[in-house]
Design a protein around this motif. Structure first.
Motif, PDB file in Angstrom:
ATOM      1  N   LYS A   1      62.219  19.794  22.998  1.00 44.92           N
ATOM      2  CA  LYS A   1      60.815  20.145  23.257  1.00 44.92           C
ATOM      3  C   LYS A   1      60.171  20.578  21.973  1.00 44.92           C
ATOM      4  CE  LYS A   1      60.368  21.373  28.019  1.00 44.92           C
ATOM      5  NZ  LYS A   1      60.096  22.388  28.991  1.00 44.92           N
ATOM      6  N   LEU A   2      58.867  20.467  21.915  1.00 41.13           N
ATOM      7  CA  LEU A   2      58.145  21.014  20.773  1.00 41.13           C
ATOM      8  C   LEU A   2      57.935  22.492  21.091  1.00 41.13           C
ATOM      9  CD1 LEU A   2      56.673  20.899  18.175  1.00 41.13           C
ATOM     10  CD2 LEU A   2      54.832  19.633  19.249  1.00 41.13           C
ATOM     11  N   MET A   3      58.798  23.348  20.546  1.00 36.01           N
ATOM     12  CA  MET A   3      58.763  24.764  20.894  1.00 36.01           C
ATOM     13  C   MET A   3      57.489  25.399  20.330  1.00 36.01           C
ATOM     14  SD  MET A   3      61.287  24.836  22.752  1.00 36.01           S
ATOM     15  CE  MET A   3      61.424  26.544  23.236  1.00 36.01           C
ATOM     16  N   GLY A   4      56.907  26.330  21.113  1.00 31.39           N
ATOM     17  CA  GLY A   4      55.637  26.922  20.687  1.00 31.39           C
ATOM     18  C   GLY A   4      54.454  26.077  21.145  1.00 31.39           C
ATOM     19  N   PHE A   5      54.740  25.047  21.934  1.00 31.58           N
ATOM     20  CA  PHE A   5      53.687  24.193  22.489  1.00 31.58           C
ATOM     21  C   PHE A   5      53.774  24.223  24.008  1.00 31.58           C
ATOM     22  CE2 PHE A   5      50.989  20.941  20.342  1.00 31.58           C
ATOM     23  CZ  PHE A   5      51.020  21.494  19.071  1.00 31.58           C
ATOM     24  N   GLY A   6      52.632  24.148  24.658  1.00 24.92           N
ATOM     25  CA  GLY A   6      52.604  24.054  26.116  1.00 24.92           C
ATOM     26  C   GLY A   6      52.546  25.427  26.752  1.00 24.92           C
ATOM     27  N   HIS A   7      51.947  25.469  27.924  1.00 24.45           N
ATOM     28  CA  HIS A   7      51.825  26.734  28.655  1.00 24.45           C
ATOM     29  C   HIS A   7      51.518  26.426  30.102  1.00 24.45           C
ATOM     30  CE1 HIS A   7      50.477  30.781  29.684  1.00 24.45           C
ATOM     31  NE2 HIS A   7      51.176  31.159  28.632  1.00 24.45           N
ATOM     32  N   ARG A   8      52.071  27.234  31.003  1.00 26.60           N
ATOM     33  CA  ARG A   8      51.821  27.016  32.418  1.00 26.60           C
ATOM     34  C   ARG A   8      50.328  27.152  32.760  1.00 26.60           C
ATOM     35  NH1 ARG A   8      54.855  27.688  37.003  1.00 26.60           N
ATOM     36  NH2 ARG A   8      56.296  26.315  35.930  1.00 26.60           N
ATOM     37  N   VAL A   9      49.632  28.066  32.112  1.00 23.47           N
ATOM     38  CA  VAL A   9      48.239  28.308  32.494  1.00 23.47           C
ATOM     39  C   VAL A   9      47.245  27.671  31.504  1.00 23.47           C
ATOM     40  CG1 VAL A   9      46.545  30.072  33.144  1.00 23.47           C
ATOM     41  CG2 VAL A   9      48.972  30.491  33.544  1.00 23.47           C
TER      42      VAL A   9
HETATM   43  N1  ACO Z   1      57.291  19.792  24.353  1.00 21.28           N
HETATM   44  C1  ACO Z   1      57.363  18.582  24.928  1.00 21.28           C
HETATM   45  N2  ACO Z   1      57.019  18.322  26.189  1.00 21.28           N
HETATM   46  C2  ACO Z   1      56.578  19.354  26.924  1.00 21.28           C
HETATM   47  C3  ACO Z   1      56.461  20.652  26.401  1.00 21.28           C
HETATM   48  C4  ACO Z   1      56.836  20.862  25.063  1.00 21.28           C
HETATM   49  N3  ACO Z   1      56.761  22.072  24.499  1.00 21.28           N
HETATM   50  N4  ACO Z   1      55.989  21.488  27.353  1.00 21.28           N
HETATM   51  C5  ACO Z   1      55.816  20.734  28.439  1.00 21.28           C
HETATM   52  N5  ACO Z   1      56.166  19.435  28.181  1.00 21.28           N
HETATM   53  C6  ACO Z   1      56.057  18.298  29.096  1.00 21.28           C
HETATM   54  C7  ACO Z   1      57.148  18.348  30.162  1.00 21.28           C
HETATM   55  O1  ACO Z   1      58.319  17.674  29.734  1.00 21.28           O
HETATM   56  C8  ACO Z   1      56.456  17.665  31.310  1.00 21.28           C
HETATM   57  O2  ACO Z   1      56.448  16.283  31.028  1.00 21.28           O
HETATM   58  P1  ACO Z   1      56.599  15.209  32.245  1.00 21.28           P
HETATM   59  O3  ACO Z   1      55.346  15.376  33.065  1.00 21.28           O
HETATM   60  O4  ACO Z   1      56.719  13.878  31.579  1.00 21.28           O
HETATM   61  O5  ACO Z   1      57.830  15.596  33.018  1.00 21.28           O
HETATM   62  C9  ACO Z   1      55.007  18.137  31.198  1.00 21.28           C
HETATM   63  O6  ACO Z   1      54.820  18.434  29.794  1.00 21.28           O
HETATM   64  C10 ACO Z   1      54.684  19.364  32.028  1.00 21.28           C
HETATM   65  O7  ACO Z   1      55.566  20.400  31.620  1.00 21.28           O
HETATM   66  P2  ACO Z   1      56.239  21.454  32.582  1.00 21.28           P
HETATM   67  O8  ACO Z   1      57.577  21.818  32.017  1.00 21.28           O
HETATM   68  O9  ACO Z   1      56.195  20.953  33.994  1.00 21.28           O
HETATM   69  O10 ACO Z   1      55.234  22.676  32.448  1.00 21.28           O
HETATM   70  P3  ACO Z   1      55.519  24.169  32.841  1.00 21.28           P
HETATM   71  O11 ACO Z   1      54.200  24.782  33.120  1.00 21.28           O
HETATM   72  O12 ACO Z   1      56.563  24.260  33.905  1.00 21.28           O
HETATM   73  O13 ACO Z   1      56.155  24.782  31.516  1.00 21.28           O
HETATM   74  C11 ACO Z   1      56.414  25.891  29.447  1.00 21.28           C
HETATM   75  C12 ACO Z   1      55.471  25.576  30.614  1.00 21.28           C
HETATM   76  C13 ACO Z   1      57.743  26.467  29.980  1.00 21.28           C
HETATM   77  C14 ACO Z   1      55.766  26.924  28.541  1.00 21.28           C
HETATM   78  C15 ACO Z   1      56.687  24.578  28.667  1.00 21.28           C
HETATM   79  O14 ACO Z   1      55.467  24.070  28.170  1.00 21.28           O
HETATM   80  C16 ACO Z   1      57.683  24.780  27.533  1.00 21.28           C
HETATM   81  O15 ACO Z   1      58.892  24.776  27.762  1.00 21.28           O
HETATM   82  N6  ACO Z   1      57.187  24.978  26.274  1.00 21.28           N
HETATM   83  C17 ACO Z   1      58.058  25.219  25.146  1.00 21.28           C
HETATM   84  C18 ACO Z   1      58.541  26.648  25.156  1.00 21.28           C
HETATM   85  C19 ACO Z   1      57.449  27.626  24.786  1.00 21.28           C
HETATM   86  O16 ACO Z   1      56.750  27.455  23.804  1.00 21.28           O
HETATM   87  N7  ACO Z   1      57.353  28.692  25.575  1.00 21.28           N
HETATM   88  C20 ACO Z   1      56.410  29.771  25.312  1.00 21.28           C
HETATM   89  C21 ACO Z   1      55.426  29.911  26.420  1.00 21.28           C
HETATM   90  S1  ACO Z   1      54.219  31.110  25.985  1.00 21.28           S
HETATM   91  C22 ACO Z   1      55.006  32.586  26.109  1.00 21.28           C
HETATM   92  O17 ACO Z   1      55.936  32.808  26.831  1.00 21.28           O
HETATM   93  C23 ACO Z   1      54.480  33.598  25.219  1.00 21.28           C
END
Ligand code: ACO
Length: 400
Positions: A276-284
């Protein structure tokens, strides 16, 4: 919004929602996130204004009390916090039971839980006075505990708190000072750390906050509930992401840096890979995390102050962000940098070791956990948290 409780009372029906994708677990007046706009408010105030006009202790006061402090309230609150920065001397012996190479989050989970064994006069979660004093103790002692965990791992002597310094300044000194020399706190680093604390102070019903609420709902003591939050925060999908993001950047850098971004992004996009690209993506947030913007600014300030503006990791992070934001995979999934994408670079520049990043997050988030816990306990309708399940196991059968 449907109030499922009424439906359940009338029909016995309940919903199935793993991961709480579409279920509000509580009502709250503390923090508001508009994930589509990329907006974050603490008690109604935009995070951008809090981060530029307030310090961390003002933010703590706001989260706990609902309003920013007046000058008199600020003075009294600061005094109260600094009166509690020391930890019981016996805690040192508890700490010394850990291996020196233990992960700081393992140590911190233990230390925070152990506070309930030392402060017996503040363990009744249903008593508002106990909640108030345990809140102040936790906020005041977290920097001391995190710095102790660090010093212990380094084999260096513990530094006692110096209460004439700011909250962040005192922490920097406990981390990097030694008894043999007078540690001078850099105002730029102090401000940067204070901003990291502010940006991590609360974020509504994330995994660790929900853990604290659920744990506290059983009537356990406040220290135990916060220790549960620390344990949950440790995971790489949550607070551990800052550590994971920096490790990821360092890995790409070792492989060849900016030139290798394309290859790395291809791995992330590969359906068969778990990278995964860590530091990217968020549930909200389905837009830019406003904390990430502020963190990027802070990153610039800190690297300038330290003469590191050509820091290759910062350049790599910016190049990676640019490529990801233009890539269909990330655009379609609305994946943007979150607060952890840049916070690791700032912490590393300050001198904080990667293993301690999540500990810094826990320190900062403690106030949010407490505010949320207090809000729940103060609600006359609060009940023990008890999710239902969909049983998919065997039907009743007899042991042969
Ligand atoms: N890199 C690559 N792909 C991603 C990433 C990522 N960082 N985040 C989500 N995706 C993809 C998933 O694989 C999924 O793809 P698909 O539809 O083809 O299956 C889609 O995006 C939706 O992702 P979900 O995992 O269903 O989203 P969810 O809301 O459950 O997860 C989370 C959110 C856990 C933050 C996720 O984005 C992630 O793991 N990110 C990387 C870890 C991270 O940075 N966490 C910090 C969050 S902020 C905090 O806690 C301060």
């Amino acid at each position: 919004v449907i109030d499922i409780r009424k439906l359940y009372a009338q029909t016995g029906m309940f919903t199935y929602d793993p991961g709480f994708m579409s279920t509000a677990s509580c009502q709250s007046t503390i923090t508001y996130i508009d994930g589509d706009k990329g907006e974050l408010l603490y008690r109604g105030y935009p995070i951008e204004q809090i981060a530029t006009k307030c310090d961390y202790l003002d933010t703590c006061y706001l989260l706990l009390n609902g309003e920013l402090p007046t000058d008199t309230q600020r003075g009294a609150f600061h005094k109260l916090v600094i009166n509690h920065t020391m930890v019981h001397e016996q805690m040192q012996f508890f700490l010394r039971g850990f291996r020196r190479d233990a992960h700081p989050m393992a140590v911190l989970t233990g230390l925070v839980g152990a506070l309930s064994a030392f402060y017996h006069d503040s363990t009744d979660i249903n008593n508002p006075e106990h909640r108030d004093i345990s809140a102040i103790r936790l906020i005041a002692k977290m920097p001391t505990l995190v710095a102790m965990a660090y010093k212990y791992g380094m084999g260096q002597p513990f530094m006692y708190p110096r209460n004439d310094l700011s909250y962040a300044g005192n922490f920097l000194r406990m981390m990097f000072g030694t008894p043999c020399e007078d540690y001078k706190v850099s105002p730029v680093l102090e401000r940067a750390l204070d901003r990291i604390f502010i940006l991590h102070a609360d974020h509504e019903q994330n995994a660790s906050t929900s853990t604290v609420r659920l744990c506290g709902s059983s009537g356990t003591n406040p220290f135990a509930a916060i220790a549960a939050g620390v344990a949950c925060l440790w995971g790489p999908a949550h607070g551990g992401a800052n550590e994971a993001a920096l490790n990821m950047l360092e890995g790409i850098q070792r492989e060849g840096g900016v030139a290798k971004i394309g290859e790395f992004v291809a791995k992330v996009k590969d359906k068969n890979s778990t990278v995964k690209l860590m530091g990217f993506g968020h549930r909200v947030y389905k837009n830019y995390d406003p904390r990430a913007k502020l963190m990027q600014q802070t990153c610039n300030e800190v690297l300038d102050e330290l003469g590191l503006h050509n820091d290759p990791l910062f350049a790599l992070a910016k190049a990676l962000e640019k490529i990801a934001l233009e890539d269909d995979y990330f655009v379609q999934r609305k994946l943007y940098p979150n607060v952890d994408f840049y916070s690791g670079i700032v912490q590393r520049a300050i001198g904080i070791p990667v293993k301690l990043f999540t500990g810094i997050f826990a320190l900062a988030r403690t106030v949010g956990w407490i505010a949320q816990l207090n809000e729940m306990i103060g609600d006359p309708e609060y009940k023990i948290g008890r999710p239902r399940q969909l049983y998919t196991g065997s039907v009743r059968r007899d042991v042969p």
